[in-house]
Scaffold this active site. Structure first.
Site, PDB file in Angstrom:
ATOM      1  N   ASP A  56       0.924  -1.369   0.248  1.00 12.42           N
ATOM      2  CA  ASP A  56      -0.057   0.105   0.033  1.00 12.42           C
ATOM      3  C   ASP A  56       0.838   1.275  -0.125  1.00 12.42           C
ATOM      4  O   ASP A  56       1.644   1.478   0.907  1.00 12.42           O
ATOM      5  CB  ASP A  56      -0.832   0.126   1.329  1.00 12.42           C
ATOM      6  CG  ASP A  56      -1.796   1.171   1.247  1.00 12.42           C
ATOM      7  OD1 ASP A  56      -2.984   1.057   1.059  1.00 12.42           O
ATOM      8  OD2 ASP A  56      -1.522   2.152   1.739  1.00 12.42           O
ATOM      9  N   TYR A  92       3.057   9.961  -0.741  1.00 14.65           N
ATOM     10  CA  TYR A  92       4.298   9.437   0.107  1.00 14.65           C
ATOM     11  C   TYR A  92       5.526   9.700  -0.756  1.00 14.65           C
ATOM     12  O   TYR A  92       6.594   9.431   0.054  1.00 14.65           O
ATOM     13  CB  TYR A  92       4.028   7.981   0.138  1.00 14.65           C
ATOM     14  CG  TYR A  92       2.748   7.507   0.983  1.00 14.65           C
ATOM     15  CD1 TYR A  92       2.083   8.317   1.693  1.00 14.65           C
ATOM     16  CD2 TYR A  92       2.569   6.187   1.034  1.00 14.65           C
ATOM     17  CE1 TYR A  92       0.889   7.975   2.139  1.00 14.65           C
ATOM     18  CE2 TYR A  92       1.386   5.634   1.831  1.00 14.65           C
ATOM     19  CZ  TYR A  92       0.587   6.407   2.500  1.00 14.65           C
ATOM     20  OH  TYR A  92      -0.366   6.289   3.028  1.00 14.65           O
TER      21      TYR A  92
END
Length: 280
Positions: free
Chosen positions: A48, A53
């Site tokens: 994930d 990010y």
């Protein structure tokens, strides 16, 4: 209930998702490939990540190396990413998805999520996800951090129902009302920060229970999720902790244990409140 890291649960699109996944939030791009590869070697089959990010390139490299090291096929892994809230027009969402896919070096995603609801800014973005899903570039589409009212608003116009809602969830934030609503709608719940960013691990109740079961407080908290059929995404860079997560299936909490843990709920968040923050 899942009984191993590789066990899957069927989403409402007849897509199977592993019940326990490896999250890569806050792992730098230059380090994440090793973490992902190790995770695959340790038995994780769900990876994930997310656009925000800033580690999709390294995640993709780790997936490539992990597949090569294990002999697994791409189809035996489940890969999730998410679109951030400054890409919520139709065209921006399409472009964000294509960039994520390129960075991950993949031909398709198993699951793509709207990362946050923002302020009613997700209708066009969801339409883009529906079209990407129809085109076969995403096997399933879902949302993250959606409250009940966000889901109701989305379902009023959506052609495809989200298969999953990924939310902050742990014993101090049990989200029972949201879980019940999602169950009624056939939407699976997946927990992020199931250990409350580590804060729950010093709680005397979990410490005492862990001693009695001869496990760690983290294993108690994660087992609480598993026994309620809550899907999990857990971040760890430590191979030893990856091993510990395999041991979650070697013990069970009693009904009394579950009642005690359920009483810890205080509706306490360690992450942002979806109704108070606009991430556009």
């Amino acid at each position: 209930m899942i009984h191993s890291l590789t066990d899957t649960i069927t989403l409402n699109e007849q897509v199977s998702i592993p019940g326990f996944g490896l999250g890569v939030f806050q792992i730098p791009d230059e380090e994440v490939a090793t973490v992902v590869k190790n995770g695959i070697l340790k038995g994780y089959r769900l990876i994930d990540t997310a656009q925000i990010y800033d580690n999709e390139r390294g995640t993709g490299q780790g997936i490539k190396e992990g597949l090569a090291a294990t002999g697994l096929t791409r189809e035996e892994l489940f890969v999730t990413s998410k679109v951030w809230n400054n890409y919520l027009t139709y065209d921006e969402t399409i472009a964000a998805f294509e960039k994520s896919l390129a960075l991950l070096q993949l031909d398709y995603l198993d699951l793509y999520l709207l990362h946050w609801p923002g302020k009613n800014a997700y209708q066009e973005s969801w339409r883009a996800l529906e079209d990407l899903h129809q085109a076969g570039k995403i096997k399933a589409i879902g949302v993250s951090n959606f409250q009940i009212h966000h889901l109701k608003e989305l379902l009023a116009t959506a052609k495809v129902k989200p298969v999953l809602n990924q939310v902050e969830l742990h014993p101090k934030l049990a989200q029972k009302e949201l879980r019940d609503y999602c169950q009624q709608q056939g939407i699976k719940i997946q927990a992020w920060s199931p250990l409350m960013q580590g804060q729950i691990l010093q709680h005397p109740t979990l410490v005492k229970m862990a001693q009695r079961h001869h496990v760690s407080p983290a294993q108690i908290a994660l087992r609480w999720h598993i026994q309620q059929d809550i899907l999990l995404v857990v971040k760890t860079v430590n191979p030893d902790r990856m091993e510990q997560n395999q041991q979650l299936f070697d013990f069970s909490l009693t009904e009394e244990d579950m009642r005690v843990l359920n009483r810890l709920n205080e509706d306490h968040r360690v992450g942002p409140d979806p109704d108070q923050f606009n991430f556009n």
